[in-house]
Design an enzyme around this catalytic site. Structure first.
Site, mmCIF file in Angstrom:
data_model
loop_
_atom_site.group_PDB
_atom_site.id
_atom_site.type_symbol
_atom_site.label_atom_id
_atom_site.label_comp_id
_atom_site.label_asym_id
_atom_site.label_seq_id
_atom_site.Cartn_x
_atom_site.Cartn_y
_atom_site.Cartn_z
ATOM 1 C CG HIS A 184 29.297 -15.905 19.980
ATOM 2 N ND1 HIS A 184 28.136 -14.875 19.071
ATOM 3 C CD2 HIS A 184 30.348 -14.749 20.138
ATOM 4 C CE1 HIS A 184 28.584 -14.393 18.959
ATOM 5 N NE2 HIS A 184 29.713 -13.782 19.598
ATOM 6 C CG HIS A 219 30.690 -9.252 19.767
ATOM 7 N ND1 HIS A 219 30.926 -10.958 19.707
ATOM 8 C CD2 HIS A 219 31.035 -9.413 21.263
ATOM 9 C CE1 HIS A 219 30.883 -11.537 20.989
ATOM 10 N NE2 HIS A 219 30.979 -10.211 21.741
ATOM 11 C CG ASP A 224 28.933 -11.551 15.936
ATOM 12 O OD1 ASP A 224 29.627 -10.868 16.991
ATOM 13 O OD2 ASP A 224 29.390 -13.563 16.412
ATOM 14 C CD GLU A 241 35.109 -9.695 17.129
ATOM 15 O OE1 GLU A 241 33.675 -10.061 16.904
ATOM 16 O OE2 GLU A 241 35.789 -10.142 16.696
HETATM 17 ZN ZN LIG Z 1 31.143 -12.420 18.520
#
Ligand SMILES: [Zn+2]
Length: 211
Positions: free
Chosen positions: A125, A194, A132, A191
């Site tokens: 990021h 993500h 995300d 995740e």
């Molecule tokens: Zn992320």
């Protein structure tokens, strides 16, 4: 002769280097209808603090171009898993580029690498190479049913978690298929929300503030 062979050998690498750019651009500039809901610009996140000063989302140019391909396809998806979406679907972004200073702040609040990337090594990021996101119904703005909310640090956030209804499982699989097979992104198993742009780790960590 040796010089010519050398140049020919390295020409593809040079061309490739010219095509990649470290430039971060505003996602809305290329995809005006994308939905932004940056959770770190609210207190509705795991830190319970507002860490951003704007809802503007920036990503690497390459990532935005690829997201645009995904968004262009999503507009035409009017039905999915037996549910009708008369105006199609859209991406909703929860986080994109994140200044490295914010990564340090998060680490101060939660110094646990299973929750937060160590700011010393940085997160994709911080490079503008990770996003995300989830999906929303363009007609209502409502999020599609997914396994968890954002930053849910439980096993249910993993792609390998399968104690889910068929609809939720299918929605997660659809998002995965769009991002990986249409957009060329790479998934992150822990995740479901993500995604990394290919080669994200090769881009520099950045620390400018979004405006
Ligand atoms: Zn992320």
């Amino acid at each position: 002769m040796k010089k010519i062979i050398f140049a020919l050998l390295f020409l593809p690498a040079l061309l490739l280097a010219q095509q990649t750019s470290n430039e971060l651009i505003r996602v809305k500039d290329l995809i005006p209808d994308i939905v932004l809901d940056l959770k770190y610009n609210t207190v509705n996140n795991f830190t319970h603090q507002k860490l951003y000063t704007t809802n503007e989302c920036y990503l690497l140019l390459d990532a935005v171009k690829k997201l645009k391909v995904v968004q262009d396809s999503l507009r035409n998806v009017t039905s999915l898993n037996g549910v009708s979406y008369p105006k199609g679907l859209s991406i909703k972004i929860w986080d994109g580029y994140r200044p490295r200073a914010v990564q340090y702040l998060m680490w101060d609040i939660m110094p646990d690498p299973s929750f937060v990337a160590d700011p010393n090594s940085g997160s994709n990021h911080n490079r503008g190479g990770a996003v995300d996101l989830t999906l929303v119904d363009r007609a209502t703005g409502k999020e599609l049913k997914m396994p968890t909310g954002f930053d849910d640090f439980t096993p249910a956030a993993s792609h390998s978690f399968n104690l889910l209804t068929p609809e939720v499982k299918a929605n997660r699989a659809f998002l995965l298929n769009m991002m990986v097979n249409v957009g060329g992104f790479q998934m992150y198993d822990a995740e479901w929300w993500h995604y990394n742009v290919a080669g994200a780790g090769n881009y520099p960590l950045q620390d400018f503030q979004m405006k």
